[in-house]
Design a protein around this motif. Structure first.
Motif, mmCIF file in Angstrom:
data_model
loop_
_atom_site.group_PDB
_atom_site.id
_atom_site.type_symbol
_atom_site.label_atom_id
_atom_site.label_comp_id
_atom_site.label_asym_id
_atom_site.label_seq_id
_atom_site.Cartn_x
_atom_site.Cartn_y
_atom_site.Cartn_z
ATOM 1 N N VAL A 1 50.006 48.635 36.201
ATOM 2 C CA VAL A 1 50.146 47.835 37.409
ATOM 3 C C VAL A 1 51.165 46.755 37.101
ATOM 4 O O VAL A 1 50.966 45.937 36.208
ATOM 5 N N THR A 2 52.280 46.784 37.835
ATOM 6 C CA THR A 2 53.338 45.797 37.616
ATOM 7 C C THR A 2 53.484 44.954 38.878
ATOM 8 O O THR A 2 54.086 45.398 39.867
ATOM 9 N N PRO A 3 52.919 43.738 38.883
ATOM 10 C CA PRO A 3 53.027 42.875 40.072
ATOM 11 C C PRO A 3 54.479 42.490 40.350
ATOM 12 O O PRO A 3 55.264 42.282 39.432
ATOM 13 N N TYR A 4 54.812 42.411 41.630
ATOM 14 C CA TYR A 4 56.162 42.001 42.026
ATOM 15 C C TYR A 4 56.376 40.525 41.673
ATOM 16 O O TYR A 4 57.450 40.136 41.249
ATOM 17 N N ASP A 5 55.333 39.724 41.864
ATOM 18 C CA ASP A 5 55.369 38.300 41.546
ATOM 19 C C ASP A 5 54.680 38.114 40.192
ATOM 20 O O ASP A 5 53.466 38.267 40.074
ATOM 21 N N LYS A 6 55.467 37.809 39.157
ATOM 22 C CA LYS A 6 54.924 37.730 37.793
ATOM 23 C C LYS A 6 53.841 36.657 37.653
ATOM 24 O O LYS A 6 52.989 36.749 36.786
ATOM 25 N N SER A 7 53.851 35.661 38.538
ATOM 26 C CA SER A 7 52.828 34.603 38.447
ATOM 27 C C SER A 7 51.460 35.095 38.923
ATOM 28 O O SER A 7 50.451 34.427 38.698
ATOM 29 N N ARG B 1 40.640 50.171 46.684
ATOM 30 C CA ARG B 1 39.648 49.249 47.233
ATOM 31 C C ARG B 1 39.703 47.865 46.590
ATOM 32 O O ARG B 1 38.924 46.990 46.939
ATOM 33 N N VAL B 2 40.619 47.648 45.655
ATOM 34 C CA VAL B 2 40.702 46.356 44.960
ATOM 35 C C VAL B 2 41.581 45.404 45.763
ATOM 36 O O VAL B 2 42.729 45.712 46.078
ATOM 37 N N ASN B 3 41.008 44.237 46.085
ATOM 38 C CA ASN B 3 41.751 43.204 46.802
ATOM 39 C C ASN B 3 41.910 41.985 45.893
ATOM 40 O O ASN B 3 40.983 41.599 45.188
ATOM 41 N N VAL B 4 43.096 41.389 45.947
ATOM 42 C CA VAL B 4 43.417 40.214 45.142
ATOM 43 C C VAL B 4 43.496 39.008 46.073
ATOM 44 O O VAL B 4 44.069 39.097 47.159
ATOM 45 N N ASP B 5 42.918 37.890 45.644
ATOM 46 C CA ASP B 5 43.026 36.654 46.410
ATOM 47 C C ASP B 5 44.421 36.088 46.149
ATOM 48 O O ASP B 5 44.668 35.438 45.133
ATOM 49 N N TYR B 6 45.359 36.383 47.041
ATOM 50 C CA TYR B 6 46.759 36.012 46.855
ATOM 51 C C TYR B 6 47.132 34.952 47.887
ATOM 52 O O TYR B 6 47.186 35.249 49.084
ATOM 53 N N TYR B 7 47.325 33.731 47.441
ATOM 54 C CA TYR B 7 47.597 32.590 48.312
ATOM 55 C C TYR B 7 46.555 32.464 49.414
ATOM 56 O O TYR B 7 46.865 32.261 50.584
ATOM 57 N N GLY B 8 45.286 32.655 49.027
ATOM 58 C CA GLY B 8 44.188 32.457 49.966
ATOM 59 C C GLY B 8 43.855 33.635 50.849
ATOM 60 O O GLY B 8 42.909 33.571 51.632
ATOM 61 N N ALA B 9 44.608 34.715 50.760
ATOM 62 C CA ALA B 9 44.345 35.883 51.607
ATOM 63 C C ALA B 9 44.013 37.097 50.736
ATOM 64 O O ALA B 9 44.714 37.357 49.759
ATOM 65 N N PRO B 10 42.943 37.830 51.058
ATOM 66 C CA PRO B 10 42.647 39.044 50.288
ATOM 67 C C PRO B 10 43.711 40.106 50.571
ATOM 68 O O PRO B 10 43.926 40.493 51.720
ATOM 69 N N THR B 11 44.404 40.524 49.531
ATOM 70 C CA THR B 11 45.522 41.454 49.663
ATOM 71 C C THR B 11 45.298 42.653 48.747
ATOM 72 O O THR B 11 44.960 42.488 47.577
ATOM 73 N N PRO B 12 45.481 43.884 49.270
ATOM 74 C CA PRO B 12 45.319 45.065 48.410
ATOM 75 C C PRO B 12 46.324 45.055 47.254
ATOM 76 O O PRO B 12 47.465 44.623 47.414
ATOM 77 N N VAL B 13 45.873 45.560 46.101
ATOM 78 C CA VAL B 13 46.718 45.583 44.900
ATOM 79 C C VAL B 13 48.018 46.343 45.163
ATOM 80 O O VAL B 13 49.090 45.919 44.728
ATOM 81 N N ASN B 14 47.929 47.466 45.886
ATOM 82 C CA ASN B 14 49.132 48.275 46.095
ATOM 83 C C ASN B 14 50.180 47.581 46.966
ATOM 84 O O ASN B 14 51.303 48.052 47.068
ATOM 85 N N GLN B 15 49.832 46.442 47.601
ATOM 86 C CA GLN B 15 50.828 45.663 48.339
ATOM 87 C C GLN B 15 51.434 44.555 47.483
ATOM 88 O O GLN B 15 52.462 43.991 47.835
ATOM 89 N N PRO C 1 40.952 46.579 31.959
ATOM 90 C CA PRO C 1 42.404 46.339 31.995
ATOM 91 C C PRO C 1 42.840 45.317 30.948
ATOM 92 O O PRO C 1 42.083 44.421 30.592
ATOM 93 N N THR C 2 44.066 45.497 30.452
ATOM 94 C CA THR C 2 44.665 44.537 29.531
ATOM 95 C C THR C 2 46.036 44.147 30.068
ATOM 96 O O THR C 2 46.678 44.933 30.755
ATOM 97 N N SER C 3 46.461 42.936 29.730
ATOM 98 C CA SER C 3 47.727 42.434 30.245
ATOM 99 C C SER C 3 48.608 41.954 29.101
ATOM 100 O O SER C 3 48.116 41.390 28.126
ATOM 101 N N ASP C 4 49.916 42.181 29.267
ATOM 102 C CA ASP C 4 50.862 41.643 28.294
ATOM 103 C C ASP C 4 51.678 40.503 28.913
ATOM 104 O O ASP C 4 52.701 40.111 28.368
ATOM 105 N N GLY C 5 51.228 40.022 30.055
ATOM 106 C CA GLY C 5 51.913 38.912 30.716
ATOM 107 C C GLY C 5 52.791 39.348 31.869
ATOM 108 O O GLY C 5 53.030 38.581 32.798
ATOM 109 N N THR C 6 53.319 40.569 31.817
ATOM 110 C CA THR C 6 54.159 41.066 32.920
ATOM 111 C C THR C 6 53.594 42.336 33.540
ATOM 112 O O THR C 6 53.884 42.637 34.692
#
Length: 185
Positions: free
Chosen positions: A67-73, A39-53, A91-96
């Protein structure tokens, strides 16, 4: 015509059960589960996108998600979305990569989640009963228009009721299983 009403009712009841299954998967149990982030959506380039995408979600240990994002930014955006989702995790992040440690549930929290699961199950049952009502109404219209006899109406109504009973039983089974998962320590 009446067979299509029965098929339509079956399809709608199955959709209610499928929806229940998805909603129950998002309720947290003691162990880590990738569906926790459904149910978590990320605001990705202005569009709400599910984390699993946007990222790979994996379960390396019983109490940890990665959780390892495809786009590191987008790591910071994903991290912020998970924090704002109010999942009861930190959650904690190590940058990648983002690591989510799933804490032990307290007895009180388990009971809350159990109540939530029951409420979702009740909603699914109401949906199934509404489908039954609509199907019976459609069958009564057919009988009123003379397309089916009163005996056929009774037979089809019995078929709709047996379908309803089957799906209600399936809903109860799913809710009981989820309740056991939540309450197991």
């Amino acid at each position: 015509m009446s067979d299509s009403i029965i098929k339509d009712a079956t399809s709608k009841m199955q959709k209610a059960v499928d929806s229940l299954t998805r909603e129950l998967a998002s309720i947290r149990t003691g162990a880590a589960n990738a569906s926790l982030l459904d149910r978590v959506n990320v605001d990705y380039y202005g569009a709400p996108t599910p984390v699993n995408q946007l990222a790979t979600v994996s379960v390396p240990e019983a109490r940890m998600l990665t959780v390892t994002p495809y786009d590191k930014s987008s790591v910071d955006d994903v991290l912020k979305a998970i924090q704002q989702a109010d999942l009861g995790v930190n959650p904690t992040s190590d940058g990648t990569m983002i690591r989510i440690t799933v804490p032990q549930l307290t007895e009180e929290r388990r009971k809350e989640f159990t109540k939530d699961a029951r409420k979702i199950g009740e909603t699914a049952k109401v949906s199934v009963r509404n489908v039954r009502r609509d199907a019976n109404d459609d069958l009564k219209k057919l009988q009123k228009n003379g397309e089916i006899s009163e005996d056929e109406l009774r037979g089809y109504s019995d078929d709709v009721q047996s379908l309803t009973d089957k799906f209600i039983k399936e809903i109860d089974t799913l809710c009981d299983k989820k309740e056991q998962d939540i309450m197991s320590v």
